[in-house]
Design a protein around this motif. Structure first.
Motif, PDB file in Angstrom:
ATOM      1  N   GLN A 164       0.825  -1.196   0.000  1.00 25.83           N
ATOM      2  CA  GLN A 164       0.000   0.000   0.000  1.00 25.83           C
ATOM      3  C   GLN A 164       0.862   1.250   0.000  1.00 25.83           C
ATOM      4  OE1 GLN A 164      -3.177   0.607   2.762  1.00 25.83           O
ATOM      5  NE2 GLN A 164      -4.573  -0.219   1.247  1.00 25.83           N
ATOM      6  N   VAL A 165       0.299   2.305  -0.577  1.00 22.63           N
ATOM      7  CA  VAL A 165       1.005   3.578  -0.662  1.00 22.63           C
ATOM      8  C   VAL A 165       0.543   4.488   0.475  1.00 22.63           C
ATOM      9  CG1 VAL A 165       1.403   5.606  -2.097  1.00 22.63           C
ATOM     10  CG2 VAL A 165       1.093   3.358  -3.173  1.00 22.63           C
ATOM     11  N   GLN A 166       1.474   5.126   1.133  1.00 22.56           N
ATOM     12  CA  GLN A 166       1.099   6.136   2.129  1.00 22.56           C
ATOM     13  C   GLN A 166       0.929   7.475   1.415  1.00 22.56           C
ATOM     14  OE1 GLN A 166       3.808   6.172   5.461  1.00 22.56           O
ATOM     15  NE2 GLN A 166       2.620   4.564   6.461  1.00 22.56           N
ATOM     16  N   LEU A 167      -0.216   8.104   1.675  1.00 26.97           N
ATOM     17  CA  LEU A 167      -0.541   9.378   1.046  1.00 26.97           C
ATOM     18  C   LEU A 167      -0.786  10.408   2.138  1.00 26.97           C
ATOM     19  CD1 LEU A 167      -3.112   8.013  -1.563  1.00 26.97           C
ATOM     20  CD2 LEU A 167      -0.729   8.632  -2.000  1.00 26.97           C
ATOM     21  N   VAL A 168      -0.170  11.563   2.011  1.00 26.96           N
ATOM     22  CA  VAL A 168      -0.331  12.622   3.011  1.00 26.96           C
ATOM     23  C   VAL A 168      -0.801  13.885   2.311  1.00 26.96           C
ATOM     24  CG1 VAL A 168       0.794  14.019   4.769  1.00 26.96           C
ATOM     25  CG2 VAL A 168       1.465  11.628   4.460  1.00 26.96           C
ATOM     26  N   GLU A 169      -2.027  14.295   2.657  1.00 26.82           N
ATOM     27  CA  GLU A 169      -2.586  15.513   2.070  1.00 26.82           C
ATOM     28  C   GLU A 169      -2.237  16.728   2.914  1.00 26.82           C
ATOM     29  OE1 GLU A 169      -6.147  12.484   1.508  1.00 26.82           O
ATOM     30  OE2 GLU A 169      -4.779  13.034   3.139  1.00 26.82           O
ATOM     31  N   SER A 170      -2.181  17.860   2.264  1.00 25.15           N
ATOM     32  CA  SER A 170      -1.977  19.129   2.966  1.00 25.15           C
ATOM     33  C   SER A 170      -2.580  20.243   2.117  1.00 25.15           C
ATOM     34  CB  SER A 170      -0.490  19.393   3.213  1.00 25.15           C
ATOM     35  OG  SER A 170       0.212  19.462   1.990  1.00 25.15           O
ATOM     36  N   GLY A 171      -2.748  21.400   2.738  1.00 19.76           N
ATOM     37  CA  GLY A 171      -3.207  22.569   1.997  1.00 19.76           C
ATOM     38  C   GLY A 171      -4.644  22.980   2.231  1.00 19.76           C
ATOM     39  N   ALA A 176       1.308  13.998  -1.074  1.00 19.92           N
ATOM     40  CA  ALA A 176       2.635  13.416  -1.195  1.00 19.92           C
ATOM     41  C   ALA A 176       2.552  11.913  -0.994  1.00 19.92           C
ATOM     42  CB  ALA A 176       3.573  14.035  -0.170  1.00 19.92           C
ATOM     43  N   ALA A 177       3.165  11.167  -1.917  1.00 19.22           N
ATOM     44  CA  ALA A 177       3.099   9.709  -1.885  1.00 19.22           C
ATOM     45  C   ALA A 177       4.445   9.109  -1.483  1.00 19.22           C
ATOM     46  CB  ALA A 177       2.680   9.187  -3.256  1.00 19.22           C
ATOM     47  N   SER A 178       4.368   7.941  -0.855  1.00 17.42           N
ATOM     48  CA  SER A 178       5.591   7.306  -0.351  1.00 17.42           C
ATOM     49  C   SER A 178       6.224   6.356  -1.357  1.00 17.42           C
ATOM     50  CB  SER A 178       5.276   6.531   0.930  1.00 17.42           C
ATOM     51  OG  SER A 178       4.352   5.491   0.638  1.00 17.42           O
ATOM     52  N   THR A 179       5.509   6.009  -2.401  1.00 18.93           N
ATOM     53  CA  THR A 179       5.980   4.957  -3.297  1.00 18.93           C
ATOM     54  C   THR A 179       6.990   5.465  -4.317  1.00 18.93           C
ATOM     55  OG1 THR A 179       5.295   3.327  -4.948  1.00 18.93           O
ATOM     56  CG2 THR A 179       4.007   5.355  -4.838  1.00 18.93           C
ATOM     57  N   SER A 180       7.932   4.570  -4.674  1.00 19.10           N
ATOM     58  CA  SER A 180       8.921   4.924  -5.700  1.00 19.10           C
ATOM     59  C   SER A 180       8.371   4.756  -7.109  1.00 19.10           C
ATOM     60  CB  SER A 180      10.170   4.053  -5.522  1.00 19.10           C
ATOM     61  OG  SER A 180       9.831   2.688  -5.677  1.00 19.10           O
ATOM     62  N   ILE A 181       7.194   4.123  -7.212  1.00 22.29           N
ATOM     63  CA  ILE A 181       6.588   3.934  -8.541  1.00 22.29           C
ATOM     64  C   ILE A 181       5.349   4.805  -8.680  1.00 22.29           C
ATOM     65  CG2 ILE A 181       7.522   1.631  -8.949  1.00 22.29           C
ATOM     66  CD1 ILE A 181       4.812   0.504  -8.026  1.00 22.29           C
ATOM     67  N   PHE A 182       5.434   6.004  -8.133  1.00 17.94           N
ATOM     68  CA  PHE A 182       4.310   6.951  -8.164  1.00 17.94           C
ATOM     69  C   PHE A 182       3.794   7.151  -9.582  1.00 17.94           C
ATOM     70  CE2 PHE A 182       1.786  10.475  -6.806  1.00 17.94           C
ATOM     71  CZ  PHE A 182       1.900  11.459  -7.782  1.00 17.94           C
ATOM     72  N   SER A 183       4.683   7.195 -10.538  1.00 12.09           N
ATOM     73  CA  SER A 183       4.291   7.506 -11.915  1.00 12.09           C
ATOM     74  C   SER A 183       3.360   6.450 -12.503  1.00 12.09           C
ATOM     75  CB  SER A 183       5.528   7.658 -12.797  1.00 12.09           C
ATOM     76  OG  SER A 183       6.251   6.442 -12.843  1.00 12.09           O
ATOM     77  N   ARG A 184       3.294   5.281 -11.907  1.00 11.76           N
ATOM     78  CA  ARG A 184       2.442   4.216 -12.434  1.00 11.76           C
ATOM     79  C   ARG A 184       1.003   4.299 -11.924  1.00 11.76           C
ATOM     80  NH1 ARG A 184       6.346  -1.127 -11.782  1.00 11.76           N
ATOM     81  NH2 ARG A 184       8.271  -0.159 -12.537  1.00 11.76           N
ATOM     82  N   TYR A 185       0.786   5.171 -10.962  1.00  6.68           N
ATOM     83  CA  TYR A 185      -0.539   5.261 -10.352  1.00  6.68           C
ATOM     84  C   TYR A 185      -1.387   6.339 -11.005  1.00  6.68           C
ATOM     85  CZ  TYR A 185       0.761   2.235  -6.447  1.00  6.68           C
ATOM     86  OH  TYR A 185       1.142   1.156  -5.670  1.00  6.68           O
ATOM     87  N   ASP A 186      -2.681   6.029 -11.156  1.00  3.07           N
ATOM     88  CA  ASP A 186      -3.675   7.073 -11.400  1.00  3.07           C
ATOM     89  C   ASP A 186      -3.938   7.747 -10.054  1.00  3.07           C
ATOM     90  OD1 ASP A 186      -5.659   4.937 -13.586  1.00  3.07           O
ATOM     91  OD2 ASP A 186      -3.846   6.111 -13.987  1.00  3.07           O
ATOM     92  N   MET A 187      -4.057   9.061 -10.074  1.00  3.20           N
ATOM     93  CA  MET A 187      -4.272   9.814  -8.832  1.00  3.20           C
ATOM     94  C   MET A 187      -5.605  10.535  -8.895  1.00  3.20           C
ATOM     95  SD  MET A 187      -1.625   9.096  -7.097  1.00  3.20           S
ATOM     96  CE  MET A 187      -1.890  10.228  -5.721  1.00  3.20           C
ATOM     97  N   SER A 201      -5.091   3.066  -2.505  1.00  5.06           N
ATOM     98  CA  SER A 201      -4.718   3.655  -1.225  1.00  5.06           C
ATOM     99  C   SER A 201      -5.402   5.005  -1.073  1.00  5.06           C
ATOM    100  CB  SER A 201      -3.201   3.839  -1.129  1.00  5.06           C
ATOM    101  OG  SER A 201      -2.527   2.615  -1.205  1.00  5.06           O
ATOM    102  N   TRP A 202      -5.655   5.369   0.190  1.00  4.54           N
ATOM    103  CA  TRP A 202      -6.305   6.634   0.514  1.00  4.54           C
ATOM    104  C   TRP A 202      -5.468   7.415   1.522  1.00  4.54           C
ATOM    105  CZ3 TRP A 202     -10.695   8.250  -1.918  1.00  4.54           C
ATOM    106  CH2 TRP A 202     -11.437   7.297  -2.612  1.00  4.54           C
ATOM    107  N   GLY A 203      -5.535   8.730   1.399  1.00  3.02           N
ATOM    108  CA  GLY A 203      -4.961   9.582   2.425  1.00  3.02           C
ATOM    109  C   GLY A 203      -5.938   9.764   3.574  1.00  3.02           C
ATOM    110  N   GLN A 204      -5.510  10.532   4.565  1.00  2.00           N
ATOM    111  CA  GLN A 204      -6.318  10.710   5.767  1.00  2.00           C
ATOM    112  C   GLN A 204      -7.354  11.818   5.595  1.00  2.00           C
ATOM    113  OE1 GLN A 204      -3.411  12.062   5.322  1.00  2.00           O
ATOM    114  NE2 GLN A 204      -3.573  14.174   6.065  1.00  2.00           N
TER     115      GLN A 204
END
Length: 119
Positions: free
Chosen positions: A1-8, A23-34, A108-111
């Protein structure tokens, strides 16, 4: 799972702007739809905007022309620029990362971050 942290998120007057970051924790962020989803009190969570791994975007009709989703793969971050905010945009905004691995969804979902628009 990817850790996602929202802000703003925050409090803004109607007509104002905010920019959300995810902000995502994964090194393969580019492979994900966001995606950015939102949930207002007493309502179901709904999609606000989405950007594919290839950069294609789609928006809910209610935010078209006012919100812009983008991504920076080098920074492993997705953004939601929100302009001309309305009181009905008030909600908790959640970041979502999704891809399919051999046909199996990997989500994965952020908080969540609160956005409040005052009239």
């Amino acid at each position: 799972q990817v850790q996602l942290v929202e802000s703003g998120g925050g409090l803004v007057q109607a007509g104002g702007s905010l920019r959300l970051s995810c902000a995502a924790s994964t090194s393969i962020f580019s492979r994900y739809d966001m995606g950015w989803y939102r949930q207002a009190p007493g309502k179901q969570r709904e999609l606000a905007a989405r950007i594919s791994s290839g950069g294609s975007t789609n928006y809910a009709d209610s935010v078209k022309g006012r919100f812009t989703i983008s991504r920076d793969n080098a920074k492993k971050t997705a953004y939601l620029q929100m302009n001309s905010l309305k009181p009905e945009d008030t909600a908790v905004y959640y970041c979502n990362a999704e891809r399919k691995v051999l046909g199996v969804p990997d989500k994965s979902w952020g908080q969540g971050t609160q956005v409040t628009v005052s009239s």
